[in-house]
Design a protein around this motif. Sequence first.
Motif, short mmCIF file in Angstrom:
data_model
loop_
_atom_site.label_atom_id
_atom_site.label_comp_id
_atom_site.label_asym_id
_atom_site.label_seq_id
_atom_site.Cartn_x
_atom_site.Cartn_y
_atom_site.Cartn_z
N PHE A 184 72.20 14.24 51.80
CA PHE A 184 72.81 12.91 51.80
C PHE A 184 74.16 12.93 51.07
CE2 PHE A 184 73.48 8.69 49.93
CZ PHE A 184 73.49 7.94 51.10
N GLU A 185 74.25 13.69 49.97
CA GLU A 185 75.53 13.78 49.26
C GLU A 185 76.60 14.41 50.15
OE1 GLU A 185 74.67 15.97 45.75
OE2 GLU A 185 73.51 14.36 44.80
N CYS A 186 76.21 15.45 50.90
CA CYS A 186 77.17 16.09 51.81
C CYS A 186 77.60 15.13 52.93
CB CYS A 186 76.56 17.36 52.41
SG CYS A 186 76.32 18.71 51.23
N GLN A 187 76.64 14.35 53.46
CA GLN A 187 76.98 13.40 54.52
C GLN A 187 77.93 12.32 54.02
OE1 GLN A 187 73.08 12.06 55.57
NE2 GLN A 187 72.76 13.63 57.14
N GLU A 188 77.65 11.80 52.82
CA GLU A 188 78.50 10.75 52.28
C GLU A 188 79.89 11.28 51.95
OE1 GLU A 188 77.64 6.97 49.34
OE2 GLU A 188 76.85 8.94 48.80
N ARG A 189 79.94 12.48 51.38
CA ARG A 189 81.25 13.07 51.05
C ARG A 189 82.04 13.35 52.32
NH1 ARG A 189 81.03 18.55 47.77
NH2 ARG A 189 80.13 19.20 49.76
N ALA A 190 81.36 13.81 53.40
CA ALA A 190 82.06 14.07 54.66
C ALA A 190 82.61 12.78 55.25
CB ALA A 190 81.10 14.73 55.65
N TYR A 191 81.87 11.66 55.11
CA TYR A 191 82.36 10.38 55.62
C TYR A 191 83.63 9.97 54.90
CZ TYR A 191 82.66 5.35 56.35
OH TYR A 191 83.12 4.09 56.63
N TRP A 192 83.64 10.10 53.58
CA TRP A 192 84.81 9.63 52.83
C TRP A 192 85.98 10.58 52.92
CZ3 TRP A 192 85.20 4.86 52.01
CH2 TRP A 192 84.11 4.08 51.71
#
Length: 481
Positions: A184-192
């Motif tokens: 989830f941290e990787c997904q959120e960082r990729a979005y931003w």
Amino acid sequence: MTIRTARPDRGQHYRPRMHCLKKLETFVVEMQDPKSGVKGSEQKLNVTTIPHVITGKDVIAWVMNKLKNTQEEAEAVATMLVAYGYIYPLQNHKKLVMCNDATLYRFQTPYFWPAEKWVAEDTDYAIYLAKRNIRKKGMLEAYEQVHYNHLHEWLNHKWDFIVMQATEQYKAGKERKKPDRVVFECQERAYWIVNRPPRRTHSAMDSGPDRLIDPTVDEKISFDQYRRMNIFYQQAIMRSKVKSSVSLGALVKFMTTHKNHDPFLAPCLPSNPWQTDNDTYWTLNMRRVDVPTRMRVERWSFSFFELLSDLGGRDDFKLFLKKEFSGENLAFWEAAEEMKWGTASSMSSKAETIFKTFLAPGAPRWINIDGRTMGLTVKGLEHPHRYVLDAAQTHVFLLMKKDTFFRYLKSPVYKDMQKKALNPEPHNFSAAQLEQNTRSRGLGIHPIILWQQEEEERAKVALASAPVDIKAMMSKVDRKK
């Protein structure tokens, strides 16, 4: 991410590229098919096992097989998927490029896809940075720290709410299993990283202003609009036609001539600054340089308009005209351009100067145009406006295009410039050098400074070419005696 009950409508579903995004999403869904899609596997990231991980070479091979295209085209398609955030890298998260090797990637969850029309608001980004600041104990990356400080100052009136939300989300995240938490941290960082990229980097999500109307709604057409459309179509029918073979021949000729000068079709020399972050190409091709490049000099021969559009080519053309004692036509053309694009307050004074210099009987730089054009121009100068010199300017332009331009291309002036022109060697940067170029990239010269430099040079040229008052000079000499 903060959960919302209603999604704000900012007009994004009216954007033309939403159709393209829908196609990309259909393509990504096919890629995730368990049977015919890209095969994923579990991989270890540091000490955590991450499920459903894919490699860059597997993605590119699947795209090549699906679209039946070349490797370069498949890499471009895969890189577009990464740039829009449908696939994100697990290791170098700031490098939104699909590498054709064993680099690890994952598919982004559909919640963060661009077509979902989530608006990347400052409050959400501030909560994300505050949560990341808590997790990293104040050790944010440089660009994140800049954004964090800016948002702290900008959203200071509700910073307590932002910190409270970030703390609650951080506590909720700690209750998840470690693999799920890391994913989830990787997904959120990729979005931003897609929606709030580092400074001086390009984002695929950049777009223009929202449309104020819905293009899908049928517009009611009035009787007056129908009448105007009818007149337009009648004029279009009466307009002279050109054979398609002639048009296609002209297009092919244009493409053949300009093919090697198009940075999308041919490589730039010494290198493309948008790819290598090296501005040597821009420095060599500034508006005014002492020695131009060979490609630039070659463009001058394509057309007379190309020659006049380039300030360096225009200066070289002036040198040729000076040797032939026939520079008045180009001087008049430049004066007409200056009047056309100048300020309204200076219109009358410029019109008077142009009349005394080029059009009046016995003028010092009198131009030779036909009597009808001269009469219309002189009469129009009684009430000057921006386009009063258009007829005379077009006449002078055609005279230079049909005669002087071809003599210039055969002259020693142009041939000497071809010999002196630079032919820079191509740059061969390594990956480490490209990274260093990115870090040491600086701001370019401000357009206002360039404009001021051009105005100073123009003033010097005007002063040097101004007619000399012999009586005034003699009176000064007598005073000194």
